[in-house]
Write a protein that holds these residues in place. Structure first.
Motif, PDB file in Angstrom:
ATOM      1  N   GLN A 232     -34.410   4.430 -54.327  1.00 50.56           N
ATOM      2  CA  GLN A 232     -34.065   3.129 -53.764  1.00 50.56           C
ATOM      3  C   GLN A 232     -35.097   2.064 -54.137  1.00 50.56           C
ATOM      4  OE1 GLN A 232     -31.379   1.981 -52.331  1.00 50.56           O
ATOM      5  NE2 GLN A 232     -30.293   3.941 -52.354  1.00 50.56           N
ATOM      6  N   ALA A 233     -36.363   2.446 -54.230  1.00 51.90           N
ATOM      7  CA  ALA A 233     -37.386   1.489 -54.650  1.00 51.90           C
ATOM      8  C   ALA A 233     -37.101   1.001 -56.070  1.00 51.90           C
ATOM      9  CB  ALA A 233     -38.773   2.130 -54.578  1.00 51.90           C
ATOM     10  N   ALA A 234     -36.680   1.918 -56.935  1.00 55.65           N
ATOM     11  CA  ALA A 234     -36.341   1.545 -58.307  1.00 55.65           C
ATOM     12  C   ALA A 234     -35.079   0.692 -58.341  1.00 55.65           C
ATOM     13  CB  ALA A 234     -36.161   2.796 -59.157  1.00 55.65           C
ATOM     14  N   LEU A 235     -34.081   1.057 -57.536  1.00 59.06           N
ATOM     15  CA  LEU A 235     -32.808   0.337 -57.529  1.00 59.06           C
ATOM     16  C   LEU A 235     -32.979  -1.099 -57.033  1.00 59.06           C
ATOM     17  CD1 LEU A 235     -29.697   0.361 -57.825  1.00 59.06           C
ATOM     18  CD2 LEU A 235     -29.597   1.068 -55.417  1.00 59.06           C
ATOM     19  N   ILE A 236     -33.629  -1.270 -55.901  1.00 63.26           N
ATOM     20  CA  ILE A 236     -33.761  -2.617 -55.328  1.00 63.26           C
ATOM     21  C   ILE A 236     -34.584  -3.508 -56.251  1.00 63.26           C
ATOM     22  CG2 ILE A 236     -34.448  -3.960 -53.305  1.00 63.26           C
ATOM     23  CD1 ILE A 236     -32.115  -1.978 -52.859  1.00 63.26           C
ATOM     24  N   ALA A 237     -35.583  -2.942 -56.915  1.00 62.81           N
ATOM     25  CA  ALA A 237     -36.352  -3.727 -57.881  1.00 62.81           C
ATOM     26  C   ALA A 237     -35.441  -4.241 -58.994  1.00 62.81           C
ATOM     27  CB  ALA A 237     -37.490  -2.889 -58.459  1.00 62.81           C
ATOM     28  N   LYS A 238     -34.540  -3.393 -59.470  1.00 65.55           N
ATOM     29  CA  LYS A 238     -33.607  -3.811 -60.519  1.00 65.55           C
ATOM     30  C   LYS A 238     -32.679  -4.910 -60.014  1.00 65.55           C
ATOM     31  CE  LYS A 238     -33.565   0.579 -63.080  1.00 65.55           C
ATOM     32  NZ  LYS A 238     -33.947   0.077 -64.408  1.00 65.55           N
ATOM     33  N   PHE A 244     -29.393 -10.148 -58.359  1.00 65.41           N
ATOM     34  CA  PHE A 244     -28.197  -9.640 -57.679  1.00 65.41           C
ATOM     35  C   PHE A 244     -28.401  -9.633 -56.168  1.00 65.41           C
ATOM     36  CE2 PHE A 244     -26.013  -5.900 -55.803  1.00 65.41           C
ATOM     37  CZ  PHE A 244     -24.707  -6.271 -56.023  1.00 65.41           C
ATOM     38  N   ILE A 245     -27.389 -10.108 -55.456  1.00 63.13           N
ATOM     39  CA  ILE A 245     -27.429 -10.137 -53.994  1.00 63.13           C
ATOM     40  C   ILE A 245     -26.253  -9.314 -53.478  1.00 63.13           C
ATOM     41  CG2 ILE A 245     -27.384 -11.607 -51.931  1.00 63.13           C
ATOM     42  CD1 ILE A 245     -28.412 -13.878 -53.803  1.00 63.13           C
ATOM     43  N   HIS A 246     -26.571  -8.185 -52.848  1.00 66.20           N
ATOM     44  CA  HIS A 246     -25.529  -7.252 -52.408  1.00 66.20           C
ATOM     45  C   HIS A 246     -24.659  -7.856 -51.313  1.00 66.20           C
ATOM     46  CE1 HIS A 246     -23.770  -3.770 -50.327  1.00 66.20           C
ATOM     47  NE2 HIS A 246     -23.871  -3.141 -51.486  1.00 66.20           N
ATOM     48  N   GLY A 247     -25.282  -8.459 -50.338  1.00 66.54           N
ATOM     49  CA  GLY A 247     -24.530  -9.185 -49.313  1.00 66.54           C
ATOM     50  C   GLY A 247     -24.228  -8.413 -48.054  1.00 66.54           C
ATOM     51  N   VAL A 248     -24.210  -7.067 -48.128  1.00 61.33           N
ATOM     52  CA  VAL A 248     -23.890  -6.304 -46.914  1.00 61.33           C
ATOM     53  C   VAL A 248     -24.616  -4.953 -46.989  1.00 61.33           C
ATOM     54  CG1 VAL A 248     -21.711  -5.436 -47.895  1.00 61.33           C
ATOM     55  CG2 VAL A 248     -22.002  -5.525 -45.407  1.00 61.33           C
ATOM     56  N   MET A 249     -25.939  -5.023 -46.860  1.00 65.52           N
ATOM     57  CA  MET A 249     -26.788  -3.836 -47.001  1.00 65.52           C
ATOM     58  C   MET A 249     -26.843  -3.020 -45.712  1.00 65.52           C
ATOM     59  SD  MET A 249     -30.008  -5.128 -49.314  1.00 65.52           S
ATOM     60  CE  MET A 249     -30.852  -3.545 -49.161  1.00 65.52           C
ATOM     61  N   ASN A 250     -25.691  -2.709 -45.165  1.00 65.32           N
ATOM     62  CA  ASN A 250     -25.637  -1.818 -44.010  1.00 65.32           C
ATOM     63  C   ASN A 250     -26.025  -0.405 -44.448  1.00 65.32           C
ATOM     64  OD1 ASN A 250     -24.629  -3.991 -42.512  1.00 65.32           O
ATOM     65  ND2 ASN A 250     -22.511  -3.462 -43.021  1.00 65.32           N
ATOM     66  N   THR A 251     -26.422   0.437 -43.489  1.00 65.97           N
ATOM     67  CA  THR A 251     -26.867   1.788 -43.867  1.00 65.97           C
ATOM     68  C   THR A 251     -25.732   2.621 -44.446  1.00 65.97           C
ATOM     69  OG1 THR A 251     -26.552   2.532 -41.575  1.00 65.97           O
ATOM     70  CG2 THR A 251     -28.780   1.880 -42.218  1.00 65.97           C
ATOM     71  N   ASP A 252     -24.486   2.285 -44.143  1.00 62.94           N
ATOM     72  CA  ASP A 252     -23.371   3.006 -44.749  1.00 62.94           C
ATOM     73  C   ASP A 252     -23.147   2.571 -46.195  1.00 62.94           C
ATOM     74  OD1 ASP A 252     -22.505   0.685 -43.020  1.00 62.94           O
ATOM     75  OD2 ASP A 252     -20.706   0.891 -44.244  1.00 62.94           O
ATOM     76  N   ASN A 253     -23.839   1.511 -46.634  1.00 61.31           N
ATOM     77  CA  ASN A 253     -23.731   1.051 -48.009  1.00 61.31           C
ATOM     78  C   ASN A 253     -24.992   1.347 -48.809  1.00 61.31           C
ATOM     79  OD1 ASN A 253     -21.151   0.065 -47.611  1.00 61.31           O
ATOM     80  ND2 ASN A 253     -21.849  -1.983 -47.073  1.00 61.31           N
ATOM     81  N   MET A 254     -25.787   2.310 -48.356  1.00 59.89           N
ATOM     82  CA  MET A 254     -26.955   2.769 -49.119  1.00 59.89           C
ATOM     83  C   MET A 254     -26.729   4.225 -49.481  1.00 59.89           C
ATOM     84  SD  MET A 254     -31.047   2.871 -48.195  1.00 59.89           S
ATOM     85  CE  MET A 254     -31.479   1.269 -48.871  1.00 59.89           C
ATOM     86  N   PRO A 265     -19.023  -8.644 -50.536  1.00 64.01           N
ATOM     87  CA  PRO A 265     -19.419 -10.054 -50.645  1.00 64.01           C
ATOM     88  C   PRO A 265     -20.595 -10.282 -51.598  1.00 64.01           C
ATOM     89  CG  PRO A 265     -20.361  -9.109 -48.674  1.00 64.01           C
ATOM     90  CD  PRO A 265     -19.582  -7.998 -49.340  1.00 64.01           C
ATOM     91  N   CYS A 266     -20.760  -9.422 -52.584  1.00 59.48           N
ATOM     92  CA  CYS A 266     -21.896  -9.540 -53.503  1.00 59.48           C
ATOM     93  C   CYS A 266     -21.717 -10.744 -54.434  1.00 59.48           C
ATOM     94  CB  CYS A 266     -22.031  -8.274 -54.327  1.00 59.48           C
ATOM     95  SG  CYS A 266     -20.658  -8.046 -55.477  1.00 59.48           S
ATOM     96  N   ALA A 267     -22.820 -11.175 -55.036  1.00 60.89           N
ATOM     97  CA  ALA A 267     -22.787 -12.263 -56.016  1.00 60.89           C
ATOM     98  C   ALA A 267     -24.137 -12.312 -56.717  1.00 60.89           C
ATOM     99  CB  ALA A 267     -22.463 -13.603 -55.355  1.00 60.89           C
ATOM    100  N   PHE A 268     -24.207 -13.108 -57.775  1.00 62.62           N
ATOM    101  CA  PHE A 268     -25.436 -13.277 -58.523  1.00 62.62           C
ATOM    102  C   PHE A 268     -26.001 -14.677 -58.285  1.00 62.62           C
ATOM    103  CE2 PHE A 268     -23.612  -9.664 -60.526  1.00 62.62           C
ATOM    104  CZ  PHE A 268     -24.669  -8.934 -61.054  1.00 62.62           C
ATOM    105  N   MET A 269     -27.300 -14.751 -58.190  1.00 58.27           N
ATOM    106  CA  MET A 269     -27.987 -15.996 -57.905  1.00 58.27           C
ATOM    107  C   MET A 269     -28.008 -16.885 -59.144  1.00 58.27           C
ATOM    108  SD  MET A 269     -31.815 -16.300 -56.292  1.00 58.27           S
ATOM    109  CE  MET A 269     -32.507 -15.240 -57.574  1.00 58.27           C
ATOM    110  N   ASP A 270     -27.655 -18.159 -58.966  1.00 64.25           N
ATOM    111  CA  ASP A 270     -27.821 -19.154 -60.023  1.00 64.25           C
ATOM    112  C   ASP A 270     -29.199 -19.801 -59.851  1.00 64.25           C
ATOM    113  OD1 ASP A 270     -25.237 -18.974 -61.395  1.00 64.25           O
ATOM    114  OD2 ASP A 270     -24.390 -19.774 -59.550  1.00 64.25           O
ATOM    115  N   THR A 271     -29.288 -20.794 -58.990  1.00 62.87           N
ATOM    116  CA  THR A 271     -30.560 -21.450 -58.698  1.00 62.87           C
ATOM    117  C   THR A 271     -31.487 -20.479 -57.982  1.00 62.87           C
ATOM    118  OG1 THR A 271     -29.461 -23.593 -58.498  1.00 62.87           O
ATOM    119  CG2 THR A 271     -31.639 -23.383 -57.499  1.00 62.87           C
ATOM    120  N   TYR A 272     -32.735 -20.399 -58.432  1.00 58.90           N
ATOM    121  CA  TYR A 272     -33.658 -19.455 -57.798  1.00 58.90           C
ATOM    122  C   TYR A 272     -34.063 -19.937 -56.407  1.00 58.90           C
ATOM    123  CZ  TYR A 272     -37.592 -16.593 -56.566  1.00 58.90           C
ATOM    124  OH  TYR A 272     -38.412 -15.731 -55.874  1.00 58.90           O
ATOM    125  N   ASP A 273     -33.770 -19.102 -55.420  1.00 62.14           N
ATOM    126  CA  ASP A 273     -34.167 -19.377 -54.040  1.00 62.14           C
ATOM    127  C   ASP A 273     -34.097 -18.065 -53.267  1.00 62.14           C
ATOM    128  OD1 ASP A 273     -34.609 -20.177 -51.439  1.00 62.14           O
ATOM    129  OD2 ASP A 273     -33.040 -21.703 -51.407  1.00 62.14           O
TER     130      ASP A 273
END
Length: 487
Positions: A232-238, A244-254, A265-273
């Protein structure tokens, strides 16, 4: 005829786990299914026959109207913390058909998502709309092409039926492929509604399926915890490196396997924030881009809690072992992330100030609302006229520091640029281009826009001419982009 398809299905989940963990249930047949997209490379990798799967029989299987030979369909039981609140869940609209054994001897779950009600549907209709299923197909294949561990999409069929959401929408079923659908929530379910022996059986099955190299460890359950933390440390870093923003990181989605799963509800970030949130239901920003590493650590702590009875007979010692393991996540994540950031900047070796070099660039990008992906592409090719960011005093000062840093390594400028090209995609699934493809498919039945987008995303590090049109950020808008679960 089914033999010609190439199914080589096994059912280790149902054969090795108590009935606590599943309910046998068949998909609910649909009226007039139609194939809309097939993943040909994945079909071949799984050892399946493309021509046969294109036929009516393939459509019937992916629609849930026909059960392939060797399948033992089931819905999995699991629990989860959803936005921090614990609840019982389970496959409410998905059925696991079986586990395909590939020509290489690998094992992959074949699951139909949107295939009808199950005992875990919790009042839902068990169905899925075409738009969200195509969205998962696009994003999951893009993630695979980025080199990020992910579930994959094998096919999407329309059902010939409409489903009720805010409006009537065309129904669809997604055939999803995963190295397994074991989740943190599966272990939470065992800990809440099962016995210690159930947790042990589940853990032994998980180790055998995903981590056989730790079976003979002195404390295999502690090793299991550590291996999941590492993945998971490797995955989240990627995720963070690609925006990439997952949008619903509930424990059933890990997942326990370390794959990205559930592209609602995932999406990719355009403007960095770092505060970027797209999900319409994440009103407090719990799963914002910048929060994802902390949420991953929180989820892993919930996983560790389920293993406490197995870690040590003495509860106090077990807690200490779990805490020590979880405390490593932050260090592992940061190491993966910083290594990836060095690559994005063409840096091969390590220096103590690299972290501040990266953070200072990100702070400048945030201040001037720079596009995350395109900024790194511009740095790769030294095209510093493409953004107002590059003319600021802050950036020019940073740029001199970066050039000085590159000069302190043995590798050539060409080698650095190649490393950057391999680490910075020229294209991501821009949210407005994804919506464009989905609207054409769902409203007009035109899949050509989707096919062109998938083709452009097939090699995101190619920097080809066909990708140029997809690199443009969306026009500024007063209305923030919002994504929805599609449930």
């Amino acid at each position: 005829m089914t033999i010609e398809i190439g199914w080589k299905l096994d059912n280790s989940y149902v054969n090795n786990l108590p009935e606590l963990f599943f309910t046998k249930v068949n998909p609910t047949p649909v009226s007039s299914p139609k194939m809309v997209i097939l993943n040909y490379p994945l079909i071949r990798y799984l050892g399946l026959n493309v021509q046969t799967l294109q036929s009516n029989e393939g459509v019937a299987i992916f629609a849930g109207n026909k059960i392939p030979e060797g399948a033992m369909p089931l819905a999995q039981a699991y629990a989860g913390h959803q936005f921090g609140h614990f609840t019982m869940l389970g496959d409410g609209r998905a059925v696991l058909i079986g586990e395909q054994i590939t020509p290489l001897g690998e094992r992959y779950d074949i699951q139909l998502k949107g295939s009808g009600r199950t005992p875990y549907s919790r009042g839902g209709d068990g169905r899925a709309a075409l738009g969200p299923m195509l969205r998962e197909y696009i994003i999951s294949e893009a993630m695979h092409n980025f080199g990020i561990p992910t579930t994959r999409s094998l096919a999407v069929v329309t059902t010939g039926e409409s489903i009720a959401r805010e409006t009537r929408l065309p129904g669809a079923i997604l055939a999803r492929v995963a190295s397994s659908h074991l989740r943190v929530g599966t272990f939470q379910y065992a800990a809440k509604w099962g016995t210690v022996e159930d947790i042990r059986i589940l853990s032994d099955y998980t180790i055998k399926r995903h981590f056989s190299y730790i079976e003979d460890d002195e404390n295999p359950y502690l090793s299991l915890l550590k291996e999941v933390i590492k993945r998971q440390a490797a995955l989240i870093a990627k995720w963070q490196l690609i925006g990439f923003i997952h949008g619903v990181m509930n424990t059933d989605n890990m997942t326990i396997s370390g794959e990205t799963i559930d592209y609602g509800p995932c999406a990719f970030m355009d403007t960095y924030d770092p505060a970027t949130v797209f999900s319409s239901i994440d009103i407090h920003g719990r799963y914002a881009y910048g929060n994802q590493p902390n949420i991953a650590a929180w989820n892993l702590a919930r996983f560790a809690e389920t293993l406490l009875p197995l870690l040590d007979e003495n509860q106090e010692r077990g807690v200490k072992l779990a805490q020590d393991a979880i405390s490593d996540f932050g260090k592992l994540y940061h190491r993966n992330w910083l290594t990836g950031m060095r690559a994005k900047l063409g840096i091969f070796n390590e220096e103590s100030e690299d972290g501040s070099l990266v953070e200072d660039l990100l702070n400048i990008m945030q201040k001037y609302r720079a596009d995350y992906t395109n900024t790194f592409v511009a740095l790769t090719f030294e095209k510093l006229e493409d953004s107002s960011l590059f003319s600021t005093d802050e950036f020019l000062k940073w740029h001199r520091r970066w050039k000085d840093r590159l000069s302190r390594q043995q590798e050539s400028n060409n080698s650095s640029q190649q490393l950057m090209k391999n680490s910075n995609p020229s294209i991501i699934p821009r949210n407005h281009r994804v919506e464009e493809a989905l609207e054409a498919a769902v409203k007009q039945g035109d899949y050509s826009v989707l096919e062109r987008l998938l083709d452009a995303l097939s090699n995101p590090y190619d920097y080809s001419i066909k990708q140029a049109d997809y690199s443009t950020p969306p026009e500024p808008s007063d209305r923030p982009y919002r994504t929805f679960c599609g449930t």
